[in-house]
Scaffold this active site. Structure first.
Site, PDB file in Angstrom:
ATOM      1  N   GLN A   6       9.163   4.431   2.864  1.00  0.00           N
ATOM      2  CA  GLN A   6       8.739   3.263   2.104  1.00  0.00           C
ATOM      3  C   GLN A   6       9.473   3.144   0.760  1.00  0.00           C
ATOM      4  O   GLN A   6      10.053   4.101   0.256  1.00  0.00           O
ATOM      5  CB  GLN A   6       7.233   3.321   1.850  1.00  0.00           C
ATOM      6  CG  GLN A   6       6.384   3.037   3.075  1.00  0.00           C
ATOM      7  CD  GLN A   6       4.924   2.935   2.700  1.00  0.00           C
ATOM      8  OE1 GLN A   6       4.132   3.807   3.013  1.00  0.00           O
ATOM      9  NE2 GLN A   6       4.561   1.865   2.029  1.00  0.00           N
ATOM     10  N   HIS A   7       9.387   1.947   0.199  1.00  0.00           N
ATOM     11  CA  HIS A   7       9.715   1.641  -1.205  1.00  0.00           C
ATOM     12  C   HIS A   7      11.194   1.609  -1.576  1.00  0.00           C
ATOM     13  O   HIS A   7      11.549   1.071  -2.615  1.00  0.00           O
ATOM     14  CB  HIS A   7       9.041   2.631  -2.162  1.00  0.00           C
ATOM     15  CG  HIS A   7       7.557   2.749  -2.032  1.00  0.00           C
ATOM     16  ND1 HIS A   7       6.729   1.666  -2.135  1.00  0.00           N
ATOM     17  CD2 HIS A   7       6.778   3.826  -1.804  1.00  0.00           C
ATOM     18  CE1 HIS A   7       5.470   2.093  -1.985  1.00  0.00           C
ATOM     19  NE2 HIS A   7       5.477   3.380  -1.773  1.00  0.00           N
ATOM     20  N   ASP A  60       6.713   4.258   7.129  1.00  0.00           N
ATOM     21  CA  ASP A  60       6.387   5.480   7.852  1.00  0.00           C
ATOM     22  C   ASP A  60       4.896   5.795   7.859  1.00  0.00           C
ATOM     23  O   ASP A  60       4.349   6.225   8.881  1.00  0.00           O
ATOM     24  CB  ASP A  60       7.202   6.663   7.331  1.00  0.00           C
ATOM     25  CG  ASP A  60       7.143   6.836   5.820  1.00  0.00           C
ATOM     26  OD1 ASP A  60       6.388   6.114   5.127  1.00  0.00           O
ATOM     27  OD2 ASP A  60       7.881   7.714   5.308  1.00  0.00           O
TER      28      ASP A  60
END
Length: 493
Positions: A84-85, A245
């Protein structure tokens, strides 16, 4: 007997790509192809070249095809679950302008604090996005890029998350899902859309962003001719929108509207995360109030320092990771990479309570205790965000599902049991992120709910461990040090 159909669930994590080949009917894991990633950076920087993720995906799929002996024509769907991110910025040809800034890159902590203040504080952010900006959040990284690399920001023709980047390479479609989008800092979990006011605050044109599909299981297309050729798969393979994820792990574990709700999961990996699927929209400044991939919500708390940090302490002491004992009077907060929950991005590790009779094995035990108390304190906040009382008898005895690399380590498991006092379930599935992505792929190919698919699959027997007496003394000792030290000693704002 109908021919076997196979789906591929891809876990593109910080350190590697795993491509799980799964029987679409039974959920049986046929093979897992693997390929490593390269992470570079120092002094808070953590970066990877997105092109290497694509190369790793190709290598992992090739390895999985070979290991499974599956005919390429049997594959009907593929989905990406990504870390992520991360901030991926592309030029007009779809090529990365620079290495991706990863979730654990902490350079944008000042930008996160400034963004929080600019909108009116933590409560204003949670009301819109469900989360408060921290260094991990994509919006903070975009703001860092604008301030530190204005030429790259100005040249950006597309902004993607890691999983978006790979999905676009597969299907040629600029698509994301509500789950991963909810970790950007510019997607509203209240309206389930990009927030125009936040985009204006960030100087970010919505035209640079991918379209948000209804769920992570939405079919966004089929493999392009180029992708089919690169992967050795037919062009008819359905490509799902995919997700982050953590959202994918929830699907793989059967968490969601068609499965378990308000049941906590603790993932012990490079980071330590706790999450649960809920119908309650989370709005706690202490959490990431994510959307889930199936239309529910996924409140989550992430601690940066988990298995990697404790392994570092073991290496410094010259000990095997399981060569440990109870920490005694020592308290070790292993915040070697700063910390996210609690929000202490500039923190370093802290050791206190040493005595003449303190042993190296106790110091390693104290590192485990510091990491586990940190993540379990976050779990209590998560349960409260779901409208539950962590100390209530029914909630306090609710099993804790334990996943990630640490779940295979004796010291991690026993420390979690001792400090939580909860029953522990270690799911029989070995790759929940990849399996969740496989369920998304199967759903994209068949139009079925992904949580229902994952719940119906037979993926192995769970290991169930009974509760042990909670070690309240260690809990209180570590918690007391954390509360007293978080400001001046740990770099709190």
């Amino acid at each position: 007997m109908p021919p076997r159909t196979v789906v591929i669930g891809v876990d593109s994590s910080t350190q590697s790509t795993k491509a799980a080949f799964v029987d679409a009917a039974s959920g049986r894991l046929l093979a897992v192809g693997r390929a490593p990633h390269v992470v570079r950076g120092e002094a808070g920087a953590r970066e990877s070249d997105p092109e290497l993720w694509w190369h790793a995906l190709r290598d992992a799929v090739s390895a999985g095809l070979k290991e499974s002996s599956v005919a390429a024509s049997a594959v009907i769907g593929i989905a990406i679950a990504g870390q992520q991110h991360g901030l991926v910025v592309l030029d007009r040809s779809g090529r990365p302008l620079r290495p991706a800034m990863l979730w654990n890159d902490t350079r944008s902590a000042p930008q996160a604090a400034a963004l929080t203040e600019a909108l009116g504080g933590p409560d204003a952010w949670t009301a819109r996005t469900g989360s408060v900006p921290v260094a991990a959040v994509t919006a903070s990284k975009w703001q860092w890029l604008r301030e530190n690399e204005p030429d790259n920001a100005a040249a950006t023709a597309a902004v993607r998350l890691p999983h978006d980047f790979l999905t676009e390479r597969l299907a040629g479609a600029a698509a994301t899902d509500p789950g991963d989008a909810s970790g950007t800092g510019w997607y509203s979990t209240a309206t389930r859309a990009y927030d125009p006011e936040l985009l204006e605050l960030l100087g970010l044109d919505a035209a640079l962003l991918p379209e948000v599909a209804k769920t992570g299981a939405t079919r966004v297309g089929s493999l392009t001719a180029e992708a089919a050729d690169a992967l050795g798969l037919p062009g008819t393979v359905a490509v799902a929108a995919g997700t982050g994820d953590n959202m994918s792990a929830a699907i793989g574990l059967g968490l969601g509207g068609a499965g378990l709700l308000d049941h906590p999961v603790l993932s012990l990996g490079t980071s330590g995360t706790v999450f649960a699927a809920s119908r309650t929209r989370p709005a706690s400044p202490a959490l990431s109030g994510f959307a889930a991939a199936d239309g529910t919500y996924l409140p989550l708390a992430c601690t940066l320092n988990c298995t990697l940090a404790v392994d570092k302490v073991a290496a410094l002491l010259g000990l095997d990771r399981d060569d440990t004992s109870l920490g005694g009077e020592a308290v070790l907060l292993p915040y070697l990479d700063g910390e996210r929950t609690p929000d202490l991005p500039t923190a370093a590790g802290l050791l206190t309570g040493l005595r003449h009779d303190t042993t190296p094995r106790q110091l390693l035990g104290a590192a485990y205790e510091g990491a586990v108390v940190t993540v379990l304190r976050a779990l209590d906040e998560l349960l409260r965000s779901c409208g539950l009382d962590p100390a209530g008898p029914e909630v306090a005895t609710r099993p804790l599902r334990l996943i990630g690399g640490g779940a295979r380590g004796r010291a991690w498991v026993e420390t979690v049991r001792r400090l939580s006092g909860r029953p522990v379930i270690m799911p029989g599935i070995g790759e929940p992120v990849a399996l969740g992505a496989a369920a998304l792929a199967a759903a994209a190919a068949t139009g079925t709910d992904p949580v229902a698919i994952a719940t119906g699959w037979s993926t192995g027997e769970d290991t169930r461990l009974p509760p042990v007496q909670r070690d309240s003394a260690t809990w209180e000792r570590v918690g007391s040090v954390l509360e007293r030290a978080s400001g001046p000693l740990l770099g709190g704002f």
